[in-house]
Design an enzyme around this catalytic site. Structure first.
Site, PDB file in Angstrom:
ATOM      1  CG  ASP A  42      -2.370  -0.509   0.972  1.00 29.81           C
ATOM      2  OD1 ASP A  42      -2.459  -0.866  -0.128  1.00 29.81           O
ATOM      3  OD2 ASP A  42      -3.110  -0.575   2.054  1.00 29.81           O
ATOM      4  CE  LYS A  64      -6.261   6.860  -3.898  1.00 35.19           C
ATOM      5  NZ  LYS A  64      -6.721   7.700  -2.715  1.00 35.19           N
ATOM      6  CG  MET A 181      -9.480   7.830   5.516  1.00 33.73           C
ATOM      7  SD  MET A 181     -10.155   6.276   4.970  1.00 33.73           S
ATOM      8  CE  MET A 181     -10.250   5.408   6.274  1.00 33.73           C
TER       9      MET A 181
HETATM   10  N1  SAH Z   1      -5.084   0.726   8.551  1.00 30.30           N
HETATM   11  C1  SAH Z   1      -4.647   2.161   8.896  1.00 30.30           C
HETATM   12  C2  SAH Z   1      -5.647   3.090   8.453  1.00 30.30           C
HETATM   13  C3  SAH Z   1      -6.053   3.177   6.785  1.00 30.30           C
HETATM   14  S1  SAH Z   1      -7.045   4.558   6.495  1.00 30.30           S
HETATM   15  C4  SAH Z   1      -4.364   2.192  10.155  1.00 30.30           C
HETATM   16  O1  SAH Z   1      -4.393   1.524  10.933  1.00 30.30           O
HETATM   17  O2  SAH Z   1      -3.417   3.355  10.370  1.00 30.30           O
HETATM   18  C5  SAH Z   1      -5.839   5.838   6.042  1.00 30.30           C
HETATM   19  C6  SAH Z   1      -6.022   6.827   6.761  1.00 30.30           C
HETATM   20  O3  SAH Z   1      -5.212   6.704   8.101  1.00 30.30           O
HETATM   21  C7  SAH Z   1      -5.328   8.131   6.440  1.00 30.30           C
HETATM   22  O4  SAH Z   1      -6.271   8.870   5.619  1.00 30.30           O
HETATM   23  C8  SAH Z   1      -4.969   9.077   7.739  1.00 30.30           C
HETATM   24  O5  SAH Z   1      -6.353   9.377   8.279  1.00 30.30           O
HETATM   25  C9  SAH Z   1      -4.633   7.818   8.713  1.00 30.30           C
HETATM   26  N2  SAH Z   1      -3.198   7.616   8.602  1.00 30.30           N
HETATM   27  C10 SAH Z   1      -2.447   6.680   8.036  1.00 30.30           C
HETATM   28  N3  SAH Z   1      -1.185   6.723   8.329  1.00 30.30           N
HETATM   29  C11 SAH Z   1      -1.065   8.175   8.984  1.00 30.30           C
HETATM   30  C12 SAH Z   1       0.116   8.875   9.575  1.00 30.30           C
HETATM   31  N4  SAH Z   1       1.085   8.325   9.477  1.00 30.30           N
HETATM   32  N5  SAH Z   1      -0.182   9.863  10.206  1.00 30.30           N
HETATM   33  C13 SAH Z   1      -1.485  10.316  10.255  1.00 30.30           C
HETATM   34  N6  SAH Z   1      -2.683   9.726   9.719  1.00 30.30           N
HETATM   35  C14 SAH Z   1      -2.151   8.466   9.176  1.00 30.30           C
END
Ligand code: SAH
Length: 271
Positions: A42, A64, A181
């Protein structure tokens, strides 16, 4: 293949790569990555995580990156199934935890429907890492009795999130609210929460949590949208709402701008 040749035994593991910092990988995640012959990776997975992969492993980026459109979910699932059937040891590397948003559940369901069992390795989810990176706990017992993780991006065709109800629940139960998100729909979120939470409710926005280029701001619910724009806090970011945010040391990026103050006063007058 003649009839006596055993079919190759592939496997599939969904692995949480954590929030960004490659040192936040679990030992179990590292073991799975080292054993993989195919990795489907991803967007939000740090490149250094791939240093654990075997030199001959096939690495496929399905996010992306480079401004390309992300690979359709159905195609990713087809790739996973085909690779397992070819006998590959497939690792699906996902940001954070595979089962916190990000469609890990859908992938497991599709694999199981195709008769393929799938292991899952937890990762540190972004909401948890983001708040820790600010030096505060998600649930300090003086400030919160629990935490709720919400997505700001309801599945198309589903009911939009009832933010006033979320705000009322958070307030009544004394919870920290963490929104994933949420940046793209922050106006709805802010307006909805303001119907049930005070305008002065503390909010933190954390972008790129746990990475060297992490950014954050601390603001109030009334000033949230302005703070995001002013501090250029686009995705990936989480929005953290609740009293635990009061513990964050205010850094320069945290101070209110005149615009934020006007928004805050307006919101206060509206109440
Ligand atoms: N499975 C992931 C979440 C996927 S959805 C988890 O457990 O973290 C993707 C969203 O996760 C992004 O749009 C953002 O809101 C958040 N996200 C992922 N990585 C991040 C980071 N390093 N800092 C802040 N938000 C993050």
């Amino acid at each position: 293949m003649n009839d006596n040749t055993p079919s190759p035994r592939g496997s599939c593991t969904l692995v949480g790569a954590g929030p960004g910092d490659p040192e936040l990988l679990t030992i179990k995640a590292v073991k799975a990555i080292r054993a993989a012959t195919v990795l489907l990776v991803d967007d939000l997975v740090h490149d250094d995580v791939l240093a654990w992969a075997r030199p001959d492993a096939r690495i496929v980026h399905v996010g992306k990156r480079g401004g390309c459109k992300s690979t359709p979910q159905a195609f990713i699932e087809k790739l996973m199934i085909a690779a397992v059937r070819e006998g590959e040891q497939v690792v699906r590397l996902k940001g954070g935890d595979p089962f916190i948003f990000g469609r890990g559940g859908e992938e497991v369901e599709h694999l199981r429907a195709a008769g393929i069992d799938c292991q899952v390795v937890n990762g540190i989810t972004a909401g948890l890492a983001a708040v820790t990176a600010l030096g505060v706990p998600l649930t300090h017992r003086d400030h919160a009795h629990g935490v709720v993780f919400m997505t700001g991006h309801a599945k198309p065709g589903h009911q939009p999130t009832d933010w006033p109800l979320v705000g009322a629940s958070v307030r009544t139960l004394g919870l920290t609210l963490v929104v994933y998100m949420g940046i793209g729909r922050v106006a709805d979120l802010q307006q909805g929460l303001l119907q049930s939470l005070p305008a002065t409710t503390p909010v933190a926005v954390v972008k790129n949590a746990s990475l060297a280029h992490q950014q954050h701001c601390v603001t109030t619910l009334a000033a949230l949208q302005h703070a995001i724009v002013r501090n250029e806090l686009g995705s990936p970011a989480v929005i953290v709402v609740g009293d635990v945010v009061r513990g964050v040391q205010c850094l320069s990026s945290a101070s209110s701008s005149p615009l934020e103050e006007i928004a805050q006063k307006k919101a206060l007058n509206m109440r």
